[in-house]
Design an enzyme around this catalytic site. Structure first.
Site, PDB file in Angstrom:
ATOM      1  N   LYS A 227      11.419   8.870   4.747  1.00 59.05           N
ATOM      2  CA  LYS A 227       9.958   8.403   4.976  1.00 59.05           C
ATOM      3  C   LYS A 227       9.004   9.304   4.364  1.00 59.05           C
ATOM      4  O   LYS A 227       9.191  10.514   4.658  1.00 59.05           O
ATOM      5  CB  LYS A 227       9.599   8.066   6.642  1.00 59.05           C
ATOM      6  CG  LYS A 227       8.078   7.529   6.868  1.00 59.05           C
ATOM      7  CD  LYS A 227       8.174   7.307   8.237  1.00 59.05           C
ATOM      8  CE  LYS A 227       6.825   6.638   8.390  1.00 59.05           C
ATOM      9  NZ  LYS A 227       6.488   5.387   7.643  1.00 59.05           N
TER      10      LYS A 227
ATOM     11  N   THR B 150       2.076   3.691  12.451  1.00 51.10           N
ATOM     12  CA  THR B 150       2.240   3.156  13.678  1.00 51.10           C
ATOM     13  C   THR B 150       1.688   4.192  14.714  1.00 51.10           C
ATOM     14  O   THR B 150       0.863   3.730  15.624  1.00 51.10           O
ATOM     15  CB  THR B 150       3.536   2.836  14.039  1.00 51.10           C
ATOM     16  OG1 THR B 150       4.354   1.750  13.098  1.00 51.10           O
ATOM     17  CG2 THR B 150       3.968   2.282  15.467  1.00 51.10           C
TER      18      THR B 150
ATOM     19  N   PRO C 266       0.924  -1.624   9.935  1.00 50.99           N
ATOM     20  CA  PRO C 266       1.596  -0.461   9.961  1.00 50.99           C
ATOM     21  C   PRO C 266       3.059  -0.634  10.556  1.00 50.99           C
ATOM     22  O   PRO C 266       4.078   0.192  10.279  1.00 50.99           O
ATOM     23  CB  PRO C 266       0.719   0.366  11.138  1.00 50.99           C
ATOM     24  CG  PRO C 266      -0.454  -0.312  11.000  1.00 50.99           C
ATOM     25  CD  PRO C 266      -0.241  -1.523  10.614  1.00 50.99           C
ATOM     26  N   ASN C 267       3.459  -1.750  11.380  1.00 49.11           N
ATOM     27  CA  ASN C 267       4.692  -2.037  11.754  1.00 49.11           C
ATOM     28  C   ASN C 267       4.814  -3.597  12.016  1.00 49.11           C
ATOM     29  O   ASN C 267       3.855  -4.163  12.504  1.00 49.11           O
ATOM     30  CB  ASN C 267       4.833  -1.454  13.315  1.00 49.11           C
ATOM     31  CG  ASN C 267       6.230  -1.163  13.499  1.00 49.11           C
ATOM     32  OD1 ASN C 267       6.930  -2.114  13.696  1.00 49.11           O
ATOM     33  ND2 ASN C 267       6.678  -0.033  13.913  1.00 49.11           N
TER      34      ASN C 267
ATOM     35  N   HIS D 117      11.364   8.918  12.677  1.00 50.11           N
ATOM     36  CA  HIS D 117      11.662   8.267  11.515  1.00 50.11           C
ATOM     37  C   HIS D 117      12.945   8.771  10.824  1.00 50.11           C
ATOM     38  O   HIS D 117      13.101  10.046  10.968  1.00 50.11           O
ATOM     39  CB  HIS D 117      10.513   7.807  10.783  1.00 50.11           C
ATOM     40  CG  HIS D 117       9.638   6.787  11.273  1.00 50.11           C
ATOM     41  ND1 HIS D 117       8.688   6.912  12.266  1.00 50.11           N
ATOM     42  CD2 HIS D 117       9.497   5.419  11.254  1.00 50.11           C
ATOM     43  CE1 HIS D 117       8.145   6.021  12.654  1.00 50.11           C
ATOM     44  NE2 HIS D 117       8.564   5.045  11.996  1.00 50.11           N
TER      45      HIS D 117
ATOM     46  N   LYS E  55      11.818  -0.387 -12.107  1.00 46.79           N
ATOM     47  CA  LYS E  55      13.073   0.023 -12.985  1.00 46.79           C
ATOM     48  C   LYS E  55      13.821  -1.116 -13.564  1.00 46.79           C
ATOM     49  O   LYS E  55      14.617  -0.919 -14.171  1.00 46.79           O
ATOM     50  CB  LYS E  55      13.893   1.020 -12.113  1.00 46.79           C
ATOM     51  CG  LYS E  55      13.217   2.241 -11.619  1.00 46.79           C
ATOM     52  CD  LYS E  55      14.502   2.974 -11.006  1.00 46.79           C
ATOM     53  CE  LYS E  55      14.056   4.489 -10.561  1.00 46.79           C
ATOM     54  NZ  LYS E  55      14.908   5.290  -9.932  1.00 46.79           N
TER      55      LYS E  55
ATOM     56  N   GLY F 245      14.347  -1.510  -2.112  1.00 47.35           N
ATOM     57  CA  GLY F 245      13.852  -0.612  -0.630  1.00 47.35           C
ATOM     58  C   GLY F 245      14.847  -1.350   0.237  1.00 47.35           C
ATOM     59  O   GLY F 245      15.183  -2.982   0.333  1.00 47.35           O
TER      60      GLY F 245
ATOM     61  N   THR G  66       3.072  -1.290   3.636  1.00 46.86           N
ATOM     62  CA  THR G  66       3.152   0.125   3.352  1.00 46.86           C
ATOM     63  C   THR G  66       1.798   0.680   4.222  1.00 46.86           C
ATOM     64  O   THR G  66       0.978   0.166   4.830  1.00 46.86           O
ATOM     65  CB  THR G  66       2.698   0.692   1.898  1.00 46.86           C
ATOM     66  OG1 THR G  66       1.661  -0.091   1.420  1.00 46.86           O
ATOM     67  CG2 THR G  66       3.947   0.213   1.092  1.00 46.86           C
ATOM     68  N   THR G  67       2.018   2.330   4.428  1.00 47.03           N
ATOM     69  CA  THR G  67       1.029   2.870   5.448  1.00 47.03           C
ATOM     70  C   THR G  67       0.225   3.982   4.577  1.00 47.03           C
ATOM     71  O   THR G  67       0.365   4.122   3.363  1.00 47.03           O
ATOM     72  CB  THR G  67       1.778   3.365   6.688  1.00 47.03           C
ATOM     73  OG1 THR G  67       2.654   4.344   6.180  1.00 47.03           O
ATOM     74  CG2 THR G  67       2.480   2.216   7.631  1.00 47.03           C
TER      75      THR G  67
ATOM     76  N   MET H 166      13.744  -2.165   3.243  1.00 40.00           N
ATOM     77  CA  MET H 166      12.713  -3.620   3.941  1.00 40.00           C
ATOM     78  C   MET H 166      12.937  -4.524   2.873  1.00 40.00           C
ATOM     79  O   MET H 166      12.678  -5.619   3.150  1.00 40.00           O
ATOM     80  CB  MET H 166      11.523  -2.847   4.148  1.00 40.00           C
ATOM     81  CG  MET H 166      11.475  -2.115   5.421  1.00 40.00           C
ATOM     82  SD  MET H 166      11.213  -3.529   6.923  1.00 40.00           S
ATOM     83  CE  MET H 166       9.719  -4.102   6.597  1.00 40.00           C
TER      84      MET H 166
END
Length: 266
Positions: free
Chosen positions: A159, A166, A126-127, A155, A38, A13, A100-101, A15
Site C-alpha cells: 500500500k 479509511t 476510501p473503502n 494493510h 503498460k 492490480g 484510490t485514496t 482490485m
C-alpha cells in the site's frame, strides 16, 4: 436493469482483477475498455488470469475517452493517477467511481465544485467494503459517548499511502460527534519521533504495513473502567466488490460528487 458501459483503469492490480471478474458475472455491466499504460493496444483477455473479455486496453485515459463511449469510469489505480483521472472524467462529463485514496480537503472541495458545475455524478470511496462503511458509521455513533479514541489501521505492505483513506475518513466522521481534544497526557513526550502515530485534531492514527494483511482497522474507545473496540477485517479483495457494484449503479443517478459509501447506503 439498463446496461452500464464501464471503463476500468488499473485492471492488472488485485482490485482491478476482481473488478474485471465482477464485470464478467454481472449481466448489466459491459466492460467496454480498460486503461493500463503498460499494455496499450492489447485486450483484457491478453492479460494473465483474465476472463475471455475482449475489451481494448488503452495506454492513457485521454485516448480512451476520445475513442470509446462509456457511462462510468471505475478507477482502481494509484493516488496520483486517480486524481488525474477523476479530474479528467469530470471535465469530460463522464461519471466516475474512484477507489484510490489520498485526496486532500482542498482537492475534494475543488472536485466537488467542478462536479456540481458540470452536473456529473462522481463517487470517491476510501473503502468499498460494506462492513468497513458500517464500522465507520458505528464509530461515529460511539464518539458521542466516548471522547477518548485512537485508530489502528493495518494493510498489506504494498500500500502506497499512510494513513489509509479509511482511517482518515473514520476520523472525519468521529470529529463530527466529538469535541476537539488532545488524546493522552497533556505533557506526554515522544522518546522516538512518531511513536504516538499521526495526530488529527487530537486523535492518533497508527499505521501497520505487513505482508499477509489485506485491509483491517480497529477503532478503540476508552472510558472509565471500560473499552469499546469496533473492528473490520477484509480477508480478500472480493469483500470490496459489493460496494463497487453498488457505487457503479448509484453513480448513474447522481449529478454531484459523493465522498464515502456511507452517504449512499441506507
Amino acid at each position: 436493469m439498463k446496461e452500464i458501459k464501464v471503463i476500468i483503469a488499473g485492471p492488472r492490480g488485485r482490485m482491478g482483477h476482481e473488478a474485471v471478474l465482477l464485470m464478467e458475472r454481472t449481466e448489466h455491466f459491459n466492460l467496454v475498455a480498460a486503461v493500463d499504460y503498460k499494455h496499450g493496444g492489447e485486450k483484457i483477455s491478453d492479460l494473465p488470469g483474465m476472463p475471455a473479455l475482449h475489451a481494448p486496453i488503452y495506454a492513457d485515459l485521454h485516448t480512451c475517452l476520445d475513442e470509446v463511449e462509456a457511462d462510468v469510469l471505475l478507477d482502481l489505480t494509484t493516488p496520483e493517477v486517480g486524481k488525474q483521472h477523476v479530474t479528467l472524467a469530470v471535465e469530460r462529463g463522464l461519471r466516475s467511481v474512484i477507489g484510490t485514496t489520498g485526496f486532500t480537503e482542498e482537492e475534494l472541495t475543488r472536485l466537488t465544485e467542478n462536479a456540481k458545475e458540470k452536473a456529473v455524478g462522481t463517487i470517491i470511496a476510501p473503502n468499498f467494503a460494506i462492513g468497513a462503511v458500517l464500522m465507520m458509521k458505528f464509530s461515529q455513533m460511539a464518539a458521542k459517548y466516548f471522547q477518548d479514541v485512537e485508530v489502528i489501521e493495518l494493510h498489506h505492505d504494498q500500500k502506497l499511502d499512510a494513513p489509509s483513506g479509511t482511517a482518515v475518513k473514520t476520523v472525519e466522521l468521529i470529529r463530527q460527534n466529538r469535541e476537539s481534544k488532545q488524546q493522552g497526557h497533556p505533557n506526554e513526550v515522544e522518546q522516538l519521533a512518531g511513536a504516538r502515530g499521526a495526530n488529527v485534531d487530537g486523535i492518533h492514527i497508527h499505521s501497520v504495513r505487513l505482508p499477509g494483511l489485506i485491509a483491517h482497522q480497529e477503532v478503540m474507545f476508552g472510558g472509565d473502567g471500560q473499552m469499546l473496540t469496533v473492528r473490520h477485517d477484509s480477508f480478500n479483495r472480493a469483500s470490496f466488490m459489493s460496494g463497487v457494484k453498488l457505487s457503479i449503479e448509484t453513480v448513474m443517478n447522481l449529478d454531484h460528487l459523493v465522498y464515502g459509501l456511507e452517504n449512499i447506503i441506507d
